[in-house]
Motif scaffolding. Structure first.
Motif: not given
Length: 336
Positions: A255-263, A265-266
């Motif tokens: 349900e999260r928009v992004f597949r990664y969770a950490t800054p 990785t972003a």
């Protein structure tokens, strides 16, 4: 000599309360004994664990303390313990000048006052934890003075320019463009962007529902036309049913928009667009400052800009996130 921060912290994981039970399950005398032992041995890992336990039970936000706060305090405690080890300080019976000398060492080493203030807050929290455990009555950071930096935050760390954003957009892929507009148009913090769920995006009404704002405050944010287009393109590729939805490694729930969770990785994903555009990447916050400055020059209302950025105080917006042009009153004064 105060060494550079080279230690790598393990990212915050799991429930904060579960990380504190090794201390809170102890009887008072055993809690005191272990805290005294950790301070006497200058055991950084144990003192970080004790400080985390204190934050979870006596901190302002308790078990809802943000992972970033926990990590920042952990790093501050590690640095202070390293300094205490180098200087042969007695943590349980600090000298009258030890805390101020620590501040002086950081300033002399080139750290900015704002950074020093954060390290002092972490070290002060360590001593609150030691007092909570009954290990000491010392409060060496209570009267410490850190010089104020009079330079406004927006001057020290300015926003990206209009050309910067335009150049990066031209080089960005669907994912990077969407993330860029979330920060530089919607003004979201990177943590808020990464916490978005598909249900939080209302493309028809052109608004986002931020549920995980700073201090656990939610808000509704208007979407720009460019963000709306970037959202549709991103949903078509990565949304439920999209060709990329199930591809690659996913570290977040579906349900999260992004597949990664950490800054971290972003940053990896968006930094490629900055590099291709020849624009130095200075973090995500200059994007928020771009949003604040552009919006302020358009509507000239600090209160509405503060609401858009999720600031509790207009002073925060005024000092660090939005700036009027030097000749802003030129048109208003033309008929005088």
């Amino acid at each position: 000599m105060l060494r550079a921060e080279a230690m790598t912290l393990v990212p915050y994981q799991g429930n904060l309360l579960s990380q504190t039970r090794e201390w809170t399950n102890l009887h008072d005398e055993e809690l005191r004994r272990r805290a005294v032992q950790a301070a006497g041995e200058k055991d950084a890992a144990a003192l970080v664990s004790l400080t985390t336990a204190y934050l979870a039970h006596q901190g302002q936000s308790g078990v809802l303390s943000s992972p970033r706060t926990v990590e920042a305090y952990a790093l501050a405690v590690r640095q202070f313990v390293e300094y205490a080890r180098e200087q042969a300080l007695n943590l349980l019976r600090p000298g009258r000048h030890d805390a101020q000398n620590y501040v002086g060492a950081m300033l002399a080493g080139g750290r900015k006052p704002a950074g020093v203030q954060l390290k002092v807050a972490g070290a002060g929290c360590l001593y609150r934890a030691l007092r909570w455990a009954g290990a000491t009555e010392a409060d060496p950071f209570r009267d410490v003075r850190v010089p104020k930096d009079r330079t406004p935050g927006i001057v020290k760390r300015p926003p990206y320019s209009e050309d910067d954003i335009g150049d990066v957009v031209e080089q960005a892929d669907v994912q990077a463009k969407f993330l860029l507009f979330l920060t530089a148009h919607a003004g979201l913090r990177i943590s808020e962007a990464l916490a978005l769920e598909w249900a939080d995006i209302d493309e028809g009404a052109r608004r986002l529902h931020v549920r995980s704002g700073k201090g656990r405050k939610g808000r509704v944010v208007a979407m720009s036309s460019s963000l709306g287009r970037a959202t549709r393109a991103y949903r078509a590729a990565f949304g439920p049913g999209g060709p990329e939805h199930g591809s690659g490694r996913r570290t977040t729930p579906p349900e999260r928009v992004f597949r990664y969770a950490t800054p971290v990785t972003a940053r990896y994903h968006i930094e490629k667009a900055f590099k291709a555009a020849g624009v130095p990447f200075r973090g995500f916050h200059p994007g928020r400052k771009y949003a604040g400055t552009k919006l302020l020059r358009q509507i000239k209302d600090f209160g509405r800009v503060a609401a858009h950025l999720g600031h509790e105080s207009v002073d925060t917006t005024r000092k660090g996130y939005a700036q009027l042009a030097a000749d802003d009153l030129k048109e208003d004064l033309s008929g005088w």
